[in-house]
Scaffold this active site. Structure first.
Site, PDB file in Angstrom:
ATOM      1  N   ASN A  10       0.959  -1.138   0.106  1.00  0.00           N
ATOM      2  CA  ASN A  10       0.113   0.032   0.203  1.00  0.00           C
ATOM      3  C   ASN A  10       0.843   1.221   0.062  1.00  0.00           C
ATOM      4  OD1 ASN A  10      -1.932   2.031   0.558  1.00  0.00           O
ATOM      5  ND2 ASN A  10      -2.189   1.499   2.430  1.00  0.00           N
ATOM      6  N   LYS A  12       0.274   4.334  -0.241  1.00  0.00           N
ATOM      7  CA  LYS A  12      -0.386   5.402   0.515  1.00  0.00           C
ATOM      8  C   LYS A  12      -0.195   6.792  -0.752  1.00  0.00           C
ATOM      9  CE  LYS A  12       0.135   3.152   4.675  1.00  0.00           C
ATOM     10  NZ  LYS A  12       0.345   3.184   6.299  1.00  0.00           N
ATOM     11  N   HIS A  98      -9.105   1.742   5.083  1.00  0.00           N
ATOM     12  CA  HIS A  98      -7.927   1.613   5.734  1.00  0.00           C
ATOM     13  C   HIS A  98      -8.038   2.779   6.889  1.00  0.00           C
ATOM     14  CE1 HIS A  98      -3.903   2.619   6.655  1.00  0.00           C
ATOM     15  NE2 HIS A  98      -3.336   1.745   5.935  1.00  0.00           N
ATOM     16  N   GLU A 100      -6.191   4.998   7.941  1.00  0.00           N
ATOM     17  CA  GLU A 100      -6.042   6.415   7.514  1.00  0.00           C
ATOM     18  C   GLU A 100      -7.314   6.901   6.827  1.00  0.00           C
ATOM     19  OE1 GLU A 100      -2.446   5.550   5.645  1.00  0.00           O
ATOM     20  OE2 GLU A 100      -1.636   4.921   7.517  1.00  0.00           O
ATOM     21  N   GLU A 170      -5.008  -4.853  10.601  1.00  0.00           N
ATOM     22  CA  GLU A 170      -4.137  -3.875  10.745  1.00  0.00           C
ATOM     23  C   GLU A 170      -4.414  -3.061  11.928  1.00  0.00           C
ATOM     24  OE1 GLU A 170      -1.845  -2.618   6.662  1.00  0.00           O
ATOM     25  OE2 GLU A 170      -3.900  -1.445   7.087  1.00  0.00           O
ATOM     26  N   GLY A 176       2.845   1.954  10.562  1.00  0.00           N
ATOM     27  CA  GLY A 176       3.987   3.154  10.762  1.00  0.00           C
ATOM     28  C   GLY A 176       4.832   3.459  11.762  1.00  0.00           C
ATOM     29  N   SER A 216       3.641  -2.172  10.172  1.00  0.00           N
ATOM     30  CA  SER A 216       5.240  -2.498  10.473  1.00  0.00           C
ATOM     31  C   SER A 216       5.736  -3.738   9.999  1.00  0.00           C
ATOM     32  CB  SER A 216       5.673  -1.913  11.789  1.00  0.00           C
ATOM     33  OG  SER A 216       5.326  -0.613  12.069  1.00  0.00           O
TER      34      SER A 216
HETATM   35  P1  13P Z   1       3.461   0.175   7.345  1.00  0.00           P
HETATM   36  O1  13P Z   1       3.738  -0.949   6.695  1.00  0.00           O
HETATM   37  O2  13P Z   1       4.192   1.419   6.859  1.00  0.00           O
HETATM   38  O3  13P Z   1       3.552   0.189   9.059  1.00  0.00           O
HETATM   39  O4  13P Z   1       2.008   0.620   6.983  1.00  0.00           O
HETATM   40  C1  13P Z   1       1.044  -0.522   7.148  1.00  0.00           C
HETATM   41  C2  13P Z   1      -0.232  -0.066   6.416  1.00  0.00           C
HETATM   42  O5  13P Z   1      -1.148   0.853   7.092  1.00  0.00           O
HETATM   43  C3  13P Z   1      -0.480  -0.929   5.169  1.00  0.00           C
HETATM   44  O6  13P Z   1      -1.788  -0.600   4.701  1.00  0.00           O
END
Ligand code: 13P
Length: 254
Positions: A10, A12, A98, A100, A170, A176, A216
């Site tokens: 992903n 982002k 997601h 976010e 997640e 992150g 992560s």
């Molecule tokens: P990270 O792998 O950067 O922690 O992000 C995970 C994520 O949100 C994947 O959708």
């Protein structure tokens, strides 16, 4: 039942079109899609809307997913992208829900449900994200939160529809942050999700559905996740951006 493994990057809000094409070309040069396929591992990326068309052209077998979409086919929804628009550029996968989107843009399990129903009606594949916040985790509410997200997000779907859905667990506190959930936690919640799918859609659907862990995930920890019975791959943010790291993620799955 042996299920395939899915590694989905992903991206982002990262990568210009040029950077995205460059990534795809490197993946092609390394023959990673073929290597993955021979071991039952599917590879995919979810670039920005703007990059989708070019990434699709340079995908060479990589799954290409949108990071979101609108549930209406067209209309007065400034800034949004519809499913027919995605279809036009050859995309038939989308991430939905997601954290976010949930945290910063008011996405709810209810709006996710509208999107997922619209997507499966267009025969798209969906990666539906669920997961609890740190506060919810610390309060011991993980399973309550995930259950609501699964029940509401997947309501009114049929057994046929669910065949097009992948779930990504997640935990928000692990995204992150470098604080990845332990493999035991990932397995516990992914297993719990599979039992919810069985209740709602039956044993066959539960045996087939892919359930990913995200948060992560790095080349040095991917293997512990995919070794778990109920974890069928990963949704990866930061570690999916560079082709070298993406390759390591794949290789470390073996
Ligand atoms: P990270 O792998 O950067 O922690 O992000 C995970 C994520 O949100 C994947 O959708």
């Amino acid at each position: 039942m042996t299920r395939k493994i899915l590694l989905m990057g992903n991206w982002k809000m990262n990568h210009t079109i040029e950077e995205a094409i460059d990534f795809c070309e490197k993946i092609k040069e390394e023959g990673l899609v073929r290597q993955g396929k021979s071991r039952g591992i599917l590879l995919g990326v979810a670039p920005s809307y703007l990059s989708l068309q070019q990434v699709k052209r340079h995908a060479h077998g990589l799954i290409v997913a949108a990071q979101d979409c609108h549930y209406e086919d067209h209309g007065a929804y400034t800034s949004n992208v519809s499913i027919p628009m995605l279809e036009e550029v050859g995309v038939n996968w989308s991430i939905i829900g997601h954290s976010e989107k949930r945290t910063y843009e008011g996405e709810t399990s209810f709006t996710c449900n509208r999107k997922i129903r619209a997507l499966v009606a267009h025969d798209f594949h969906v990666v539906y994200c669920v997961g609890e916040t740190l506060k919810e985790y610390e309060a011991g509410l993980t399973k309550d939160v995930v259950e609501e997200q699964i029940r509401t997000g997947l309501m009114h779907l049929t057994k046929e529809d669910i065949a097009n859905v992948v779930i990504a667990y997640e935990p928000v506190w692990s995204i992150g942050t470098g604080k990845n959930a332990s493999a035991e936690i990932a397995e516990d919640i992914c297993h719990f999700i599979r039992t919810l799918i069985e209740e709602q859609f039956g044993k066959v659907a539960a045996g087939k559905i892919l359930i990913l862990y995200g948060g992560s995930v790095k080349p040095n920890n991917i293997h512990e996740y995919i070794s778990q019975e109920d974890v069928d791959g990963a949704l990866v943010g930061g570690a999916s951006l560079k082709s070298e790291s993406f390759k390591e993620l794949l290789v470390n799955c073996y």
